[in-house]
Design a protein around this motif. Structure first.
Motif, PDB file in Angstrom:
ATOM      1  N   MET A   1      18.322  46.640 -15.108  1.00 20.86           N
ATOM      2  CA  MET A   1      19.436  45.973 -15.788  1.00 20.86           C
ATOM      3  C   MET A   1      20.538  45.775 -14.759  1.00 20.86           C
ATOM      4  SD  MET A   1      20.935  45.318 -18.957  1.00 20.86           S
ATOM      5  CE  MET A   1      19.969  46.303 -20.083  1.00 20.86           C
ATOM      6  N   GLY A   2      20.861  44.524 -14.485  1.00 20.20           N
ATOM      7  CA  GLY A   2      21.869  44.226 -13.465  1.00 20.20           C
ATOM      8  C   GLY A   2      23.250  44.752 -13.837  1.00 20.20           C
ATOM      9  N   LEU A   3      24.082  44.877 -12.821  1.00 22.20           N
ATOM     10  CA  LEU A   3      25.441  45.384 -13.015  1.00 22.20           C
ATOM     11  C   LEU A   3      26.217  44.442 -13.949  1.00 22.20           C
ATOM     12  CD1 LEU A   3      26.647  47.916 -11.573  1.00 22.20           C
ATOM     13  CD2 LEU A   3      27.809  46.328 -10.036  1.00 22.20           C
ATOM     14  N   HIS A   4      26.814  44.997 -14.990  1.00 24.24           N
ATOM     15  CA  HIS A   4      27.536  44.183 -15.985  1.00 24.24           C
ATOM     16  C   HIS A   4      28.607  45.019 -16.675  1.00 24.24           C
ATOM     17  CE1 HIS A   4      24.608  46.418 -18.388  1.00 24.24           C
ATOM     18  NE2 HIS A   4      25.473  46.310 -19.375  1.00 24.24           N
ATOM     19  N   GLN A   5      29.487  44.339 -17.397  1.00 26.36           N
ATOM     20  CA  GLN A   5      30.430  45.010 -18.290  1.00 26.36           C
ATOM     21  C   GLN A   5      29.968  44.766 -19.720  1.00 26.36           C
ATOM     22  OE1 GLN A   5      33.765  42.596 -16.789  1.00 26.36           O
ATOM     23  NE2 GLN A   5      34.935  44.502 -16.681  1.00 26.36           N
ATOM     24  N   ASP A   6      30.227  45.711 -20.623  1.00 25.92           N
ATOM     25  CA  ASP A   6      29.997  45.494 -22.058  1.00 25.92           C
ATOM     26  C   ASP A   6      31.286  44.890 -22.592  1.00 25.92           C
ATOM     27  OD1 ASP A   6      27.679  46.894 -21.534  1.00 25.92           O
ATOM     28  OD2 ASP A   6      27.971  48.369 -23.126  1.00 25.92           O
ATOM     29  N   LYS A   7      31.290  43.580 -22.804  1.00 28.04           N
ATOM     30  CA  LYS A   7      32.564  42.955 -23.172  1.00 28.04           C
ATOM     31  C   LYS A   7      32.414  41.875 -24.240  1.00 28.04           C
ATOM     32  CE  LYS A   7      32.374  39.719 -19.389  1.00 28.04           C
ATOM     33  NZ  LYS A   7      32.925  39.189 -18.165  1.00 28.04           N
ATOM     34  N   ASP A   8      31.378  41.984 -25.063  1.00 28.53           N
ATOM     35  CA  ASP A   8      31.211  41.033 -26.161  1.00 28.53           C
ATOM     36  C   ASP A   8      31.780  41.578 -27.472  1.00 28.53           C
ATOM     37  OD1 ASP A   8      29.875  39.142 -24.535  1.00 28.53           O
ATOM     38  OD2 ASP A   8      28.056  40.361 -24.654  1.00 28.53           O
ATOM     39  N   GLU A   9      32.495  42.709 -27.382  1.00 27.54           N
ATOM     40  CA  GLU A   9      33.065  43.319 -28.570  1.00 27.54           C
ATOM     41  C   GLU A   9      34.524  42.871 -28.725  1.00 27.54           C
ATOM     42  OE1 GLU A   9      31.667  45.196 -25.953  1.00 27.54           O
ATOM     43  OE2 GLU A   9      29.714  44.852 -26.913  1.00 27.54           O
TER      44      GLU A   9
END
Ligand code: SIN
Ligand code: FE2
Length: 201
Positions: free
Chosen positions: A115-123
């Motif tokens: 899983m590539g580097l990401h932010q959880d930001k769909d909230e």
């Protein structure tokens, strides 16, 4: 519990779930997702992800050519199953908040998945923590800062470990570089299962 990796609000509860609880949880999940099976999704740019996904809860996180978002149903049209009580119990024990999560994403990593580097930001609200539960094979988890270019550190997550990303760590970049296939006997075909609990709205 291991202290901060990089940011305050990042916590790892090592071996939070004993082996028997891990086995019970896998049985519960198998029943829960029978009618909302794992799918191998594509990113908005059309790239096939190596991780397979499904969800539980009022809303499920999905991705396809139309974008990253939360949806009330699986692509097959069925509502997501409820988040099991045992999973909500883990959320309550580690999150230190009174609200329930809206969504529980299930990620399945087979050999070679990452899983590539990401932010959880769909909230809609980042004041609630994200709680993540690891089951099965060991995973090399990478954690950075709130800018993509911030330095990162890595830690091996093992079956039964629970991670909390709250406070300053809520929007930290993170990802899974690789799993060590075959390191856990928990899942009959090997691999890793990750549950990510989030408040969405
Ligand atoms: C994710 O960030 O969506 C997954 C993290 C993990 O698999 O540990
Ligand atoms: Fe994430």
């Amino acid at each position: 519990m291991t202290p901060d990796l990089t940011l305050s609000g990042f916590k790892i509860y090592e071996q939070f779930l004993p082996p028997a609880a891990q086995r019970d949880l896998v049985d519960t999940l198998r029943d829960a997702v029978r009618e909302t099976p794992f799918v191998q999704p594509v990113t908005p740019s059309g790239k096939l992800m190596s991780v397979r996904m499904t969800s539980m809860g009022r809303l499920g996180w999905i991705t396809d050519r139309a974008g990253y978002r939360y949806a009330p149903t699986h692509v097959n049209g069925r509502a997501w199953p409820a988040i099991p009580e045992t999973v909500l119990g883990i959320w309550h024990a580690v999150s230190e908040v009174s609200r329930l999560p809206d969504a529980c994403l299930l990620n399945h990593y087979s050999e070679g998945a990452r899983m590539g580097l990401h932010q959880d930001k769909d909230e809609g609200d980042f004041s609630w923590p994200v709680v993540s539960i690891s089951l099965g094979d060991e995973a090399l988890f990478r954690m950075g800062g709130i800018e993509r270019s911030d330095p990162t550190r890595s830690v091996w997550l093992r079956s039964g470990d629970v991670v909390v990303m709250g406070g300053a760590a809520r929007l930290a970049y993170h990802g899974v570089d690789r799993i060590k296939f075959g390191t856990s006997p928990l899942l009959p075909k090997g691999g890793r299962l990750n549950l990510t609990l989030r408040v969405v709205v």
